[in-house]
Design a protein around this motif. Structure first.
Motif, short mmCIF file in Angstrom:
data_model
loop_
_atom_site.label_atom_id
_atom_site.label_comp_id
_atom_site.label_asym_id
_atom_site.label_seq_id
_atom_site.Cartn_x
_atom_site.Cartn_y
_atom_site.Cartn_z
N SER A 30 -61.56 87.94 71.00
CA SER A 30 -60.74 88.92 71.74
C SER A 30 -61.84 89.37 72.78
O SER A 30 -62.95 89.29 72.58
CB SER A 30 -60.29 89.90 70.85
OG SER A 30 -61.18 90.83 70.32
N VAL A 31 -61.57 90.12 73.88
CA VAL A 31 -62.30 90.66 74.94
C VAL A 31 -62.50 91.78 74.25
O VAL A 31 -64.02 92.07 74.24
CB VAL A 31 -61.27 91.05 75.76
CG1 VAL A 31 -62.03 92.24 76.92
CG2 VAL A 31 -60.72 89.90 76.75
N GLU A 32 -62.25 92.45 73.17
CA GLU A 32 -62.80 93.48 72.30
C GLU A 32 -64.04 93.11 71.65
O GLU A 32 -64.99 93.61 71.60
CB GLU A 32 -61.78 93.94 71.34
CG GLU A 32 -60.56 94.80 71.62
CD GLU A 32 -59.67 94.85 70.40
OE1 GLU A 32 -60.05 95.73 69.58
OE2 GLU A 32 -58.60 94.15 70.76
N GLN A 33 -64.17 91.98 70.97
CA GLN A 33 -65.16 91.52 70.26
C GLN A 33 -66.53 91.18 71.60
O GLN A 33 -67.57 91.57 71.21
CB GLN A 33 -64.85 90.09 69.71
CG GLN A 33 -64.07 90.17 68.52
CD GLN A 33 -63.56 88.90 67.91
OE1 GLN A 33 -62.76 88.43 68.45
NE2 GLN A 33 -64.03 88.48 66.75
N ILE A 34 -66.12 90.71 72.47
CA ILE A 34 -67.20 90.61 73.51
C ILE A 34 -67.63 91.74 73.83
O ILE A 34 -68.97 92.02 74.17
CB ILE A 34 -66.53 89.59 74.76
CG1 ILE A 34 -66.11 88.41 74.26
CG2 ILE A 34 -67.33 89.83 75.90
CD1 ILE A 34 -67.16 87.27 73.89
N ALA A 35 -66.70 92.72 74.04
CA ALA A 35 -67.00 94.25 74.55
C ALA A 35 -68.09 94.64 73.41
O ALA A 35 -69.04 95.49 74.04
CB ALA A 35 -66.02 95.29 74.55
N ASN A 69 -60.67 96.86 82.85
CA ASN A 69 -59.63 97.51 82.21
C ASN A 69 -60.39 98.32 80.86
O ASN A 69 -59.66 98.49 79.75
CB ASN A 69 -58.68 96.38 81.26
CG ASN A 69 -57.92 95.73 82.57
OD1 ASN A 69 -57.09 96.13 83.06
ND2 ASN A 69 -58.46 94.49 83.01
N THR A 70 -61.37 99.11 81.12
CA THR A 70 -62.02 99.73 80.02
C THR A 70 -61.22 100.69 79.17
O THR A 70 -61.38 100.70 78.19
CB THR A 70 -63.28 100.55 80.99
OG1 THR A 70 -63.94 99.65 81.51
CG2 THR A 70 -63.96 101.40 79.67
N GLU A 71 -60.16 101.44 79.83
CA GLU A 71 -59.52 102.47 78.98
C GLU A 71 -58.71 101.71 77.97
O GLU A 71 -58.58 102.04 76.82
CB GLU A 71 -58.45 103.18 80.10
CG GLU A 71 -57.89 104.39 79.07
CD GLU A 71 -57.16 105.26 80.23
OE1 GLU A 71 -55.91 105.68 79.78
OE2 GLU A 71 -57.33 105.24 81.45
N GLU A 72 -57.99 100.56 78.23
CA GLU A 72 -57.03 99.59 77.62
C GLU A 72 -58.17 99.25 76.19
O GLU A 72 -57.80 99.58 75.13
CB GLU A 72 -56.71 98.59 78.18
CG GLU A 72 -56.01 97.67 77.37
CD GLU A 72 -55.80 96.24 77.92
OE1 GLU A 72 -54.86 95.50 77.31
OE2 GLU A 72 -56.22 95.77 78.95
N ILE A 73 -59.16 98.56 76.53
CA ILE A 73 -59.91 98.05 75.45
C ILE A 73 -60.53 98.86 74.69
O ILE A 73 -60.71 99.09 73.60
CB ILE A 73 -61.21 97.20 76.17
CG1 ILE A 73 -60.67 96.03 77.02
CG2 ILE A 73 -61.98 96.67 74.99
CD1 ILE A 73 -59.21 95.08 76.28
N GLU A 74 -61.45 100.42 75.27
CA GLU A 74 -61.60 101.30 74.35
C GLU A 74 -60.69 101.96 73.41
O GLU A 74 -60.87 102.37 72.34
CB GLU A 74 -62.31 102.35 75.41
CG GLU A 74 -63.48 101.85 76.12
CD GLU A 74 -64.78 101.73 75.14
OE1 GLU A 74 -64.81 102.53 74.17
OE2 GLU A 74 -65.68 100.80 75.20
N THR A 75 -59.51 102.03 74.07
CA THR A 75 -58.18 102.53 73.03
C THR A 75 -58.17 101.55 71.82
O THR A 75 -58.09 102.05 70.96
CB THR A 75 -56.99 102.28 73.93
OG1 THR A 75 -57.07 103.24 74.96
CG2 THR A 75 -55.83 102.85 73.01
N TYR A 76 -58.29 100.16 72.19
CA TYR A 76 -58.03 99.34 71.07
C TYR A 76 -59.33 99.56 69.98
O TYR A 76 -59.17 99.49 68.80
CB TYR A 76 -58.11 98.00 71.44
CG TYR A 76 -57.01 97.42 72.31
CD1 TYR A 76 -55.78 97.97 72.04
CD2 TYR A 76 -57.27 96.44 73.11
CE1 TYR A 76 -54.53 97.24 72.69
CE2 TYR A 76 -55.99 95.89 73.85
CZ TYR A 76 -54.61 96.39 73.84
OH TYR A 76 -53.61 96.11 74.32
N LEU A 77 -60.31 99.64 70.51
CA LEU A 77 -61.55 99.77 69.89
C LEU A 77 -61.74 101.23 68.90
O LEU A 77 -61.85 101.22 67.73
CB LEU A 77 -62.80 99.73 70.59
CG LEU A 77 -63.31 98.51 71.18
CD1 LEU A 77 -64.32 98.74 72.24
CD2 LEU A 77 -63.48 97.45 70.06
N ALA A 78 -61.02 102.41 69.47
CA ALA A 78 -60.87 103.24 68.92
C ALA A 78 -59.73 103.35 67.72
O ALA A 78 -59.87 103.78 66.51
CB ALA A 78 -60.41 104.68 69.94
#
Length: 94
Positions: A30-35, A69-78
């Motif tokens: 996922s993009v989250e994992q890369i982030a 899309n930082t806000e989207e990915i940061e929401t998933y991480l949170a």
């Protein structure tokens, strides 16, 4: 003959895969994992070295998606962090 990659095809969403969240096409990465790896200080080249089934174009596409899309990915991480914390508390109680 040179192969041309349409960068718009590198990040996909598929219902039922990675919770429908953005991921690198043809993988479950996922993009989250890369982030997260990037936030831990790894460069794109280091991520590719660690996960040799990825290539630089895929990692940079994921990073571009994250930054766009930082806000989207940061929401998933949170959300994932909150779920982790909930499970830790639940485990401590049991």
């Amino acid at each position: 003959m040179q192969t041309i990659t349409d960068i718009g095809t590198l990040i996909v969403r598929t219902p039922g895969t990675c919770g429908g969240r953005p991921r690198i096409a043809t993988t479950r990465f996922s993009v989250e994992q890369i982030a997260v790896l990037h936030k831990q200080g790894l460069t794109a080249a280091e991520i590719v070295k660690e996960f040799d089934f990825l290539n630089l174009a895929q990692v940079y596409a994921a990073l571009a998606y994250y930054h766009a899309n930082t806000e989207e990915i940061e929401t998933y991480l949170a959300e994932e962090e909150a779920e982790y914390d909930r499970l830790v508390v639940e485990q401590a109680i049991n």
